[in-house]
Design an enzyme around this catalytic site. Structure first.
Site, PDB file in Angstrom:
ATOM      1  N   ASP A 106      59.826  33.807  46.888  1.00  0.00           N
ATOM      2  CA  ASP A 106      59.354  34.284  48.268  1.00  0.00           C
ATOM      3  C   ASP A 106      58.387  35.652  47.753  1.00  0.00           C
ATOM      4  O   ASP A 106      58.285  36.161  47.123  1.00  0.00           O
ATOM      5  CB  ASP A 106      60.540  34.458  49.364  1.00  0.00           C
ATOM      6  CG  ASP A 106      61.340  35.534  48.824  1.00  0.00           C
ATOM      7  OD1 ASP A 106      61.227  36.256  47.795  1.00  0.00           O
ATOM      8  OD2 ASP A 106      62.515  35.505  49.456  1.00  0.00           O
ATOM      9  N   GLY A 109      57.998  39.812  51.830  1.00  0.00           N
ATOM     10  CA  GLY A 109      57.819  40.355  52.932  1.00  0.00           C
ATOM     11  C   GLY A 109      58.937  40.702  53.946  1.00  0.00           C
ATOM     12  O   GLY A 109      58.960  41.737  54.579  1.00  0.00           O
ATOM     13  N   ASP A 160      53.834  37.318  54.608  1.00  0.00           N
ATOM     14  CA  ASP A 160      53.936  37.046  56.124  1.00  0.00           C
ATOM     15  C   ASP A 160      54.465  38.356  56.699  1.00  0.00           C
ATOM     16  O   ASP A 160      54.944  39.053  55.944  1.00  0.00           O
ATOM     17  CB  ASP A 160      54.484  35.828  56.543  1.00  0.00           C
ATOM     18  CG  ASP A 160      55.829  35.753  56.250  1.00  0.00           C
ATOM     19  OD1 ASP A 160      56.219  36.253  55.298  1.00  0.00           O
ATOM     20  OD2 ASP A 160      56.466  35.071  57.100  1.00  0.00           O
ATOM     21  N   GLY A 234      60.841  33.336  59.829  1.00  0.00           N
ATOM     22  CA  GLY A 234      61.275  33.990  61.327  1.00  0.00           C
ATOM     23  C   GLY A 234      62.362  33.342  62.113  1.00  0.00           C
ATOM     24  O   GLY A 234      62.547  33.857  62.968  1.00  0.00           O
ATOM     25  N   ASP A 284      67.171  27.308  51.575  1.00  0.00           N
ATOM     26  CA  ASP A 284      67.500  28.292  50.850  1.00  0.00           C
ATOM     27  C   ASP A 284      68.315  29.168  51.784  1.00  0.00           C
ATOM     28  O   ASP A 284      68.142  29.428  52.704  1.00  0.00           O
ATOM     29  CB  ASP A 284      66.504  29.239  50.075  1.00  0.00           C
ATOM     30  CG  ASP A 284      66.006  30.265  50.941  1.00  0.00           C
ATOM     31  OD1 ASP A 284      66.400  31.465  50.982  1.00  0.00           O
ATOM     32  OD2 ASP A 284      65.027  29.925  51.981  1.00  0.00           O
TER      33      ASP A 284
END
Length: 390
Positions: A106, A109, A160, A234, A284
């Site tokens: 990932d 962020g 992001d 999110g 995940d």
């Protein structure tokens, strides 16, 4: 198990380009395969979290033996320790962690937003102080892609901004639009650094909080960009499950059918089953490993808490029918003893139980989709949780 594309020394025997093949559908549920330079990932797939180059409390060989085709690493943690350049000099994350199969990283962020101190976000990126030693860093879309390239991950993520919920719609919109601009920069950096030529894939991340119109706008804009896959970010940040599922239902029809979809940070077995039903391919979550370290086991009978005294005199294993040695060969009384005394072996065994259960759950889902009986599989699985052990 999947086809192994690595040699005896853990290196690649053939670098194949990233691809996704849809093999079967059952309603919206999908069964497929992602091909990367380090192997084939069967979907729907649960990816054990190996944040710092390790799935906590497990040997990598045991992770593989559960049926896992891919593990996740984290840009934020690995850039702080031991450093991406150091990992690259040591042969990349696959060799460093002794995992010669697919790795997804990932972007870092989320961890910057949740862990870092004194962070400052602007159009360029985010500057922050390490939660470890206070050292100052800057993470931009370009630097995130550079780090992931140095780590050598097969599947990489755009940088992001994950806006915490609940949040005012104006704040959610600001974060979504910034994430779209960062998606374009991430893609340009990925191509400039040769990711496609190495067979790697980059995923865009749909943002928009709990606002359907913003989710739809984000999904449409990202679908127009040439990503190898698409993530839904999110969510699983404290909102009710119904909200999460509703956002998936908004996004799913807008994403390309021929690309994988990844719901980030999810979740419970129930969350996963419901999300697979809505067209998600990858998941995940730290839940199975974290729960194992705290004495909790996920099983086909539901959750078992080994801190509970009711297990103290129980000679039965967790599941005598399991092929996982941790679930089959150790008594509940012994597991209770290990947990109550704080022995490391307790965390290791229960983490093994949980990662194995999640992989069994996914194999069952794949089989059920292929057989056209996914709804029955979900109903039977949930009935087993409700009934427990009778």
């Amino acid at each position: 198990m999947t086809e192994d594309t690595t040699g005896a020394d853990g290196g690649e025997s053939a670098a194949r380009p990233f691809s996704f093949r849809l093999l079967a559908t059952d309603g919206t549920a999908r069964r497929g395969e992602i091909t990367t330079p380090h192997g084939v990932v069967r979907t729907p797939a649960f990816m054990p979290v190996g944040t710092q180059g390790t799935v906590k409390a497990m040997f990598m060989d045991d992770v593989r033996a559960t049926g896992a085709d891919v593990v996740l690493g984290n840009t934020y943690h690995l850039m702080l320790r031991p450093g991406a350049e150091r990992v690259a000099a040591l042969g990349g994350l696959h060799r460093f962690a002794n995992w010669p199969h697919t790795i997804l990283t990932d972007s870092g962020g989320f961890q910057v937003m949740s862990l870092a101190q004194l962070r400052k976000l602007d159009e360029t990126g985010v500057t922050f102080q390490s939660h470890i030693d206070g050292r100052r860093y800057e993470l931009t879309p370009e630097r995130s892609i550079e780090i992931q390239g140095l780590l050598g991950s097969d599947i990489q993520m755009q940088l992001d901004e994950c806006v915490r919920l609940p949040a005012p719609p104006a704040e959610v919109e600001r974060g979504m639009r910034l994430s779209l601009r960062w998606a374009d920069r991430s893609r340009r950096a990925f191509e400039a650094m040769g990711g496609p030529g190495k067979g790697q894939g980059l995923y865009g991340i749909v943002q928009g909080g709990d606002v359907p119109a913003l989710r739809a706008e984000s999904a449409r804009a990202l679908a127009a960009m040439p990503f190898e896959g698409y993530s839904v970010g999110g969510l699983a940040v404290g909102e009710p499950q119904a909200v999460m599922l509703a956002m998936i239902e908004v996004v799913e029809p807008l994403l390309p059918v021929d690309k994988p979809r990844y719901l980030m940070g999810v979740g419970t077995p129930d969350d996963i089953l419901e999300s697979v039903a809505r067209g998600i391919d990858q998941f995940d979550c730290v839940m199975p490993t974290r729960a194992g370290r705290h004495g909790l086991a996920y099983t086909r009978f539901g959750k078992l808490n080994f801190r509970n005294a009711r297990h103290a005199d129980d000679p039965r294993p967790i599941d005598p029918e399991s092929s996982c040695p941790a679930a089959r060969d150790y008594s509940r009384a012994y597991l209770h003893h290990l947990v109550r005394t704080g022995e490391a072996l307790g965390a290791m065994l229960l983490t093994w139980v949980n990662v194995d259960y999640y992989q069994r759950l996914m194999q069952g889902a794949r089989d059920a989709i292929e057989a056209g009986r996914y709804a029955d599989y979900v109903a039977e699985t949930k009935d087993g949780w409700r009934r427990g052990e009778g």
